[in-house]
Design an enzyme around this catalytic site. Structure first.
Site, PDB file in Angstrom:
ATOM      1  NE  ARG B  51     -93.704  22.835 109.074  1.00 47.24           N
ATOM      2  CZ  ARG B  51     -93.286  23.590 110.066  1.00 47.24           C
ATOM      3  NH1 ARG B  51     -92.480  24.613 109.826  1.00 47.24           N
ATOM      4  NH2 ARG B  51     -93.662  23.334 111.301  1.00 47.24           N
ATOM      5  CG  ASP B  53     -89.167  25.723 102.402  1.00 48.65           C
ATOM      6  OD1 ASP B  53     -89.838  25.519 103.432  1.00 48.65           O
ATOM      7  OD2 ASP B  53     -87.925  25.588 102.346  1.00 48.65           O
ATOM      8  NE  ARG B 198     -84.601  26.539  98.288  1.00 46.15           N
ATOM      9  CZ  ARG B 198     -85.338  27.486  98.877  1.00 46.15           C
ATOM     10  NH1 ARG B 198     -86.379  27.151  99.639  1.00 46.15           N
ATOM     11  NH2 ARG B 198     -85.046  28.755  98.708  1.00 46.15           N
TER      12      ARG B 198
END
Lengths: 246, 246
Positions: B51, B53, B198
């Site tokens: 995935r 985000d 992040r």
């Protein structure tokens, strides 16, 4: 009166161009004047080096404005960028002689036209280049671009309807850089007529496709007829890169 | 059944991320499945390498799907790009062994996090980099990033709530490239936990600001506590660059 010169970068995508149209418009000049007028506390007019059309971008547009304000250049710079929308940025503020006029004193301008020349588009460049999937003969386009160098009447490459002033301009240089699938056409001249670069680019593309010979450029220059030239290609591949004052 | 591998680039700005959520969603997987299902004439599921985000971009996401279709790879490629929105582009289609699985077979992934480290923003990079105007000590960030290299339990750098599976990952390489005001952090690893890059970046920024020492990285790795690490910085500076299968 003090005179401040601004260098301005903008993403032209959502604007109707440089020139202010009315109070509620979406123009670069309009946005800048609003912010600067609020900063100073009275209406101000800013003078741009020239217009850019709706959708055209800039990395180095130049403008100036006069004021009695006692703000420092740094205070002005901070204030303007704080209140401008994110797609317009003042990259430099310099205090200049009161005689400096960003339009009258401009000696030459450099524009870049970016073509994305591959059938697979880039999602990151799509708003900043003209998607043209068909293969282009770059060598033919280079030869053709050399025919444009020099001082000519460029009226055949313009969308101007009524012509009062001279349509003679000088192109100093056209160079083509290839960066991956991106073709950057760098065009340096002492000034450009309405839509001139986009029509020059449309004409160079016809030559790159072998729809026209290299010599077609000389015919357009000689015949001075808009109908002979190529189409006006889209604004979103065009960047006002630099304005030179000497 | 034939098996097709896709390489996909996307501007994640307007999407809720890679993973399909429901029928009317704005996800990359959802958009791709819709177009490919229409091409083939029956519902299809595509398998992504992982995935991304909401708001995260990709230059080299990988996915695969199985079909009995007799279309050529070129026909598939043309069809998909014709019907996808402009901010999602399939850059490659390859027919692969039926055993290929884009998630299970992924050996490593390269991400890039882009920081715009100057107080003057760029109107063209604003959607593709994190605007961080304060000066950063790049050398301190480089030293700190070296502490992350290797095999560690990265749970302290993750937003994961419930943890069932292993949170041990290997980071092979972190390099920092400076291009003008843009700092590109290239991070290569065998896999990444939820929000891991992040949060790593948020922690490196704390070190670049001298809010934390270089040794703080080792404390986060040792204490395994999310509270110790830096903030989860925004998604729009992050790009899934490449997925490697060997």
């Amino acid at each position: 009166m003090r005179n401040f010169k601004l260098i301005i970068a903008y993403d032209g995508s959502r604007y109707q161009g440089w020139q202010r149209l009315n109070d509620s418009d979406l123009t670069i000049q309009g946005k800048l004047e609003k912010v600067i007028s609020e900063m100073i506390g009275s209406p101000i007019e800013i003078i741009g080096s020239g217009r850019t059309d709706a959708g055209v971008h800039a990395r180095g547009q130049v403008a100036n404005f006069h004021t009695n304000s006692s703000l420092t250049t740094h205070e002005i710079h901070r204030y303007i960028n704080q209140y401008l929308p994110q797609d317009i940025v003042v990259t430099e503020v310099v205090e200049v002689s009161h005689r400096f006029h960003s339009r009258y004193n401009a000696k030459s301008k450099k524009y870049v036209y970016a073509i994305w020349n591959h059938w697979i588009q880039s999602p990151f460049d799509r708003k900043y280049s003209y998607y043209f999937p068909t293969e282009l003969d770059i060598d033919a386009m280079k030869s053709a671009s050399r025919k444009l160098i020099g001082t000519h009447d460029f009226i055949g490459f313009s969308s101007l309807k009524k012509v009062k002033k001279s349509t003679v301009r000088t192109i100093y240089e056209i160079s083509i850089e290839k960066k991956g699938h991106l073709l950057n056409f760098n065009i340096l001249g002492n000034g450009f007529l309405y839509n001139m670069i986009r029509i020059i680019m449309g004409s160079l593309i016809d030559i790159g496709l072998h729809k026209r010979d290299v010599s077609h450029i000389e015919e357009i220059l000689a015949n001075k007829n808009r109908e002979d030239a190529g189409m006006t290609i889209p604004p979103h591949g065009l960047f006002l890169e630099e304005v030179h004052y000497q």
